[in-house]
Design an enzyme around this catalytic site. Structure first.
Site, PDB file in Angstrom:
ATOM      1  N   LYS A  54       0.853  -1.208   0.000  1.00  0.00           N
ATOM      2  CA  LYS A  54       0.000   0.000   0.000  1.00  0.00           C
ATOM      3  C   LYS A  54       0.880   1.246   0.000  1.00  0.00           C
ATOM      4  CE  LYS A  54      -1.785   1.621   4.056  1.00  0.00           C
ATOM      5  NZ  LYS A  54      -1.503   3.019   4.398  1.00  0.00           N
ATOM      6  N   ASN A  55       1.924   1.233   0.869  1.00  0.00           N
ATOM      7  CA  ASN A  55       2.704   2.463   1.046  1.00  0.00           C
ATOM      8  C   ASN A  55       3.760   2.666  -0.030  1.00  0.00           C
ATOM      9  OD1 ASN A  55       1.055   3.120   3.127  1.00  0.00           O
ATOM     10  ND2 ASN A  55       2.440   2.392   4.728  1.00  0.00           N
ATOM     11  N   ARG A 124      -4.007  10.417   4.800  1.00  0.00           N
ATOM     12  CA  ARG A 124      -2.712  11.047   5.075  1.00  0.00           C
ATOM     13  C   ARG A 124      -1.839  11.086   3.838  1.00  0.00           C
ATOM     14  NH1 ARG A 124       0.052  14.317   8.879  1.00  0.00           N
ATOM     15  NH2 ARG A 124       2.263  14.109   8.360  1.00  0.00           N
ATOM     16  N   CYS A 148      -5.472   7.819   9.521  1.00  0.00           N
ATOM     17  CA  CYS A 148      -5.472   7.152  10.826  1.00  0.00           C
ATOM     18  C   CYS A 148      -5.083   8.133  11.929  1.00  0.00           C
ATOM     19  CB  CYS A 148      -4.488   5.987  10.824  1.00  0.00           C
ATOM     20  SG  CYS A 148      -5.029   4.626   9.791  1.00  0.00           S
ATOM     21  N   ARG A 153       0.068  14.498  14.011  1.00  0.00           N
ATOM     22  CA  ARG A 153       0.728  14.207  12.724  1.00  0.00           C
ATOM     23  C   ARG A 153       0.840  15.516  11.936  1.00  0.00           C
ATOM     24  NH1 ARG A 153      -1.860   8.884  10.072  1.00  0.00           N
ATOM     25  NH2 ARG A 153       0.192   8.641   9.101  1.00  0.00           N
ATOM     26  N   PRO A 154       1.672  16.444  12.429  1.00  0.00           N
ATOM     27  CA  PRO A 154       1.785  17.745  11.760  1.00  0.00           C
ATOM     28  C   PRO A 154       2.418  17.623  10.375  1.00  0.00           C
ATOM     29  CG  PRO A 154       3.412  17.524  13.506  1.00  0.00           C
ATOM     30  CD  PRO A 154       2.529  16.327  13.605  1.00  0.00           C
ATOM     31  N   ILE A 155       2.465  18.733   9.669  1.00  0.00           N
ATOM     32  CA  ILE A 155       3.070  18.730   8.323  1.00  0.00           C
ATOM     33  C   ILE A 155       4.196  19.763   8.235  1.00  0.00           C
ATOM     34  CG2 ILE A 155       0.986  17.867   7.172  1.00  0.00           C
ATOM     35  CD1 ILE A 155       0.487  20.758   6.203  1.00  0.00           C
ATOM     36  N   LEU A 157       7.356  19.481   8.481  1.00  0.00           N
ATOM     37  CA  LEU A 157       8.555  19.080   7.720  1.00  0.00           C
ATOM     38  C   LEU A 157       8.348  19.300   6.217  1.00  0.00           C
ATOM     39  CD1 LEU A 157       9.541  15.793   9.610  1.00  0.00           C
ATOM     40  CD2 LEU A 157      10.307  18.140  10.037  1.00  0.00           C
ATOM     41  N   ASP A 348       3.769   0.083  12.445  1.00  0.00           N
ATOM     42  CA  ASP A 348       2.503  -0.426  11.894  1.00  0.00           C
ATOM     43  C   ASP A 348       2.206  -1.842  12.356  1.00  0.00           C
ATOM     44  OD1 ASP A 348       2.834   1.258   8.669  1.00  0.00           O
ATOM     45  OD2 ASP A 348       2.243   1.948  10.662  1.00  0.00           O
ATOM     46  N   ILE A 370       7.501   6.323  17.635  1.00  0.00           N
ATOM     47  CA  ILE A 370       7.190   7.136  16.453  1.00  0.00           C
ATOM     48  C   ILE A 370       5.976   8.034  16.675  1.00  0.00           C
ATOM     49  CG2 ILE A 370       6.704   7.066  13.961  1.00  0.00           C
ATOM     50  CD1 ILE A 370       9.275   5.634  14.364  1.00  0.00           C
ATOM     51  N   ARG A 441      -9.110  -0.163   3.968  1.00  0.00           N
ATOM     52  CA  ARG A 441      -8.219   0.882   3.446  1.00  0.00           C
ATOM     53  C   ARG A 441      -6.870   0.295   3.068  1.00  0.00           C
ATOM     54  NH1 ARG A 441      -7.417   5.952   7.021  1.00  0.00           N
ATOM     55  NH2 ARG A 441      -6.090   6.342   5.220  1.00  0.00           N
TER      56      ARG A 441
END
Ligand code: EPZ
Length: 463
Positions: A54-55, A124, A148, A153-155, A157, A348, A370, A441
């Site tokens: 998936k990733n 995400r 999820c 889970r900021p952005i 970066l 995960d 994490i 998903r």
């Protein structure tokens, strides 16, 4: 027993926009799974075939924005997140067709540089589209990405990287971000040091750098195996990426010249989390389970922990066989783990590993390094009979073995959702796992695949 609330941060990067993910709307919980527990018996047997990652698939879809001709992706899993990413690309102008496991994307002459908010705000991975879209179109408008709920889970970066490449960012009152490249629309190559290792930030800025002017160096980059797999395909098509899969990645930009696939196809690598999930199931409830079409060398940290626990594993070139039927779970030792960026223990898989620790002998801890909200499943496992103490947002202590009894559960996120199916498989009685969508998903055809190895699991409309 304390439990972790996924604390809602009150402001984002620019003022009052909350940057917490929106959990999947209740409205999507149209279906649920009903599972007949095996009551600790280990009877599952046969073969489970692993799908494309998936990733990897979601990022390969995003990378198609860098091309001016058709891009063909194969071994693409049939999962909801691939559908959502395809819908976002279609809404920005792409033509996308799927035949079996092959997805073909035909990019438009000009992309609509805006991500469809109603979809992008729920997944995400939509954030990965921003890099190639900004690089190709000189601007991109997008909502805060959803998906999820794993804690903050900021952005930051991503926006830091875009700024380093000369772009400017505005956030509007609705929480949409608009990022614009410097005048002329081409990003400038830059040296970017990630203060935190981030998988999607590494991928997003690697993709943005492919079309930039000059060289970009990404330092403290993520090393997940899906990243070099993507870079290798892009390099066949005209990109110049060196070092992907290591901590420092060098990208020499094409100065705005798009890539060309010219009939080449990218084959997705096998999904290591799919594989790891079923290897853990094999340890818990398998008589003799073969997980085929996987890449064992991507699973070293899990296989090491299971070996130390005493789980009998046969590891081949592209399969892992768990023949644990004659070994009751209480004979396995409880082994502590801590999650870590690749090649460490994957975050995960920690929820699924926690279910195993409820059945093995002794006490062990899981240290989640994490995310700070990834133990939301603990309360539900305790309700089933597990002995779990949440020591702090990053550490739980699990004592086993403890019999689990049937419960009705609601999957809080993709991986915890599958962990609930594993717990239900081990438990006594008939359990229900609501919110099938979040499991769909990331896991293809889950009830058919588990049914084929002997688990009684069916999908039905939610009550
Ligand atoms: C990717 O998420 C995966 N998703 C996740 O898998 C996986 O859990 C995660 O990597 C870690 O391996 C996809 O690839 C689509 P991160 P990502 O950025 O990239 C912080 C699944 O089940 N961070 O590596 O979003 C972040 O809060 C999913 O398949 C910032 O602080 O994760 C976290 O603490 C779940 N600022 C840490 O970095 C940023 O701008 C690592 O997160 C970005 C991230």
């Amino acid at each position: 027993m304390s439990s972790i609330s996924s604390g809602r941060p009150t402001f984002g990067l620019f003022g009052a926009s909350p940057y917490n993910e929106k959990p999947m709307d209740k409205g999507t919980t149209k279906e649920r799974f009903v599972i007949e527990g095996l009551g600790g018996k280990k009877t599952l047997k046969g073969e489970l075939f692993i799908r494309g990652a998936k990733n990897a698939a979601l990022k390969a879809l995003a990378a198609s924005i860098l091309f001016e001709d058709e891009v063909r992706l194969e071994n693409m899993p049939q999962i909801e997140d691939v559908e959502r990413m395809s819908e976002i690309l279609r809404s920005s102008g792409a033509r996308i067709d799927r035949t079996d496991d092959v997805v073909a994307i035909v990019p438009p002459k000009k992309w609509k540089p805006e991500l469809e908010r109603s979809i992008a705000s729920r997944i995400r991975a939509s954030i990965v589209l921003t890099g190639p879209m900004l690089a190709d179109m000189g601007e991109v408008k997008f909502p805060f990405p959803g998906g999820c709920v794993l804690g903050e889970r900021p952005i930051d970066l991503f926006l830091m990287g875009f700024a380093a490449m000369g772009a400017s960012t505005q956030e509007d009152a609705d929480g949409n971000f608009t990022v614009r490249a410097p005048r002329g629309g081409t990003l400038r190559g830059a040296r970017i040091f990630f203060p935190k290792v981030s998988v999607t930030a590494t991928e997003t800025l690697m993709l943005a750098a492919v079309l930039a002017e000059g060289e970009t160096v990404l330092e403290n980059a993520a090393m997940e195996p899906e990243i070099p797999a993507l870079a290798a395909f892009l390099n066949e098509c005209g990109a110049r990426i060196e070092g992907a899969g290591a901590t420092t990645v060098h990208i020499r930009g094409t100065a705005g010249k798009p890539l060309r696939a010219e009939g080449r196809t990218m084959r997705m690598p096998p999904d290591r989390i799919d594989a790891g999930s079923f290897i853990i199931l094999g340890a818990l409830a398998g008589k003799d389970l073969a997980i085929r079409g996987c890449e064992p060398k991507h699973l070293g940290s899990l296989l090491s922990a299971l070996s130390r626990a005493g789980v009998p594993l046969e590891v081949g070139r592209d399969f892992v066989r768990v023949a644990a039927g004659d070994v009751p779970n209480e004979k396995f030792k409880s082994i502590s783990i801590q999650t870590h960026e690749y090649p460490g223990f994957p975050t995960d898989l920690q929820a699924l590993y926690a279910v195993l620790l409820t059945q093995t002998s002794g006490e062990a801890t899981i240290l989640e390094t994490i995310f700070d909200g990834r133990f939301r499943y603990a309360d539900d496992l305790v309700r089933m009979g597990a002995d779990i103490t949440v020591m702090n947002p990053h550490k739980i202590l699990i004592r086993g073995p403890k019999r689990l009894s049937r419960k009705e559960l609601e999957a809080p996120d993709l991986r915890a959702g599958l962990a609930y199916i594993l717990a239900a498989a081990v438990a006594d009685g008939t359990s229900i796992v609501d919110n099938a969508y979040v499991i769909d998903r990331g896991y293809e055809d889950i009830e058919a695949r588990l049914g084929r190895v002997g688990l009684s699991i069916r999908r039905e409309p939610a009550a």
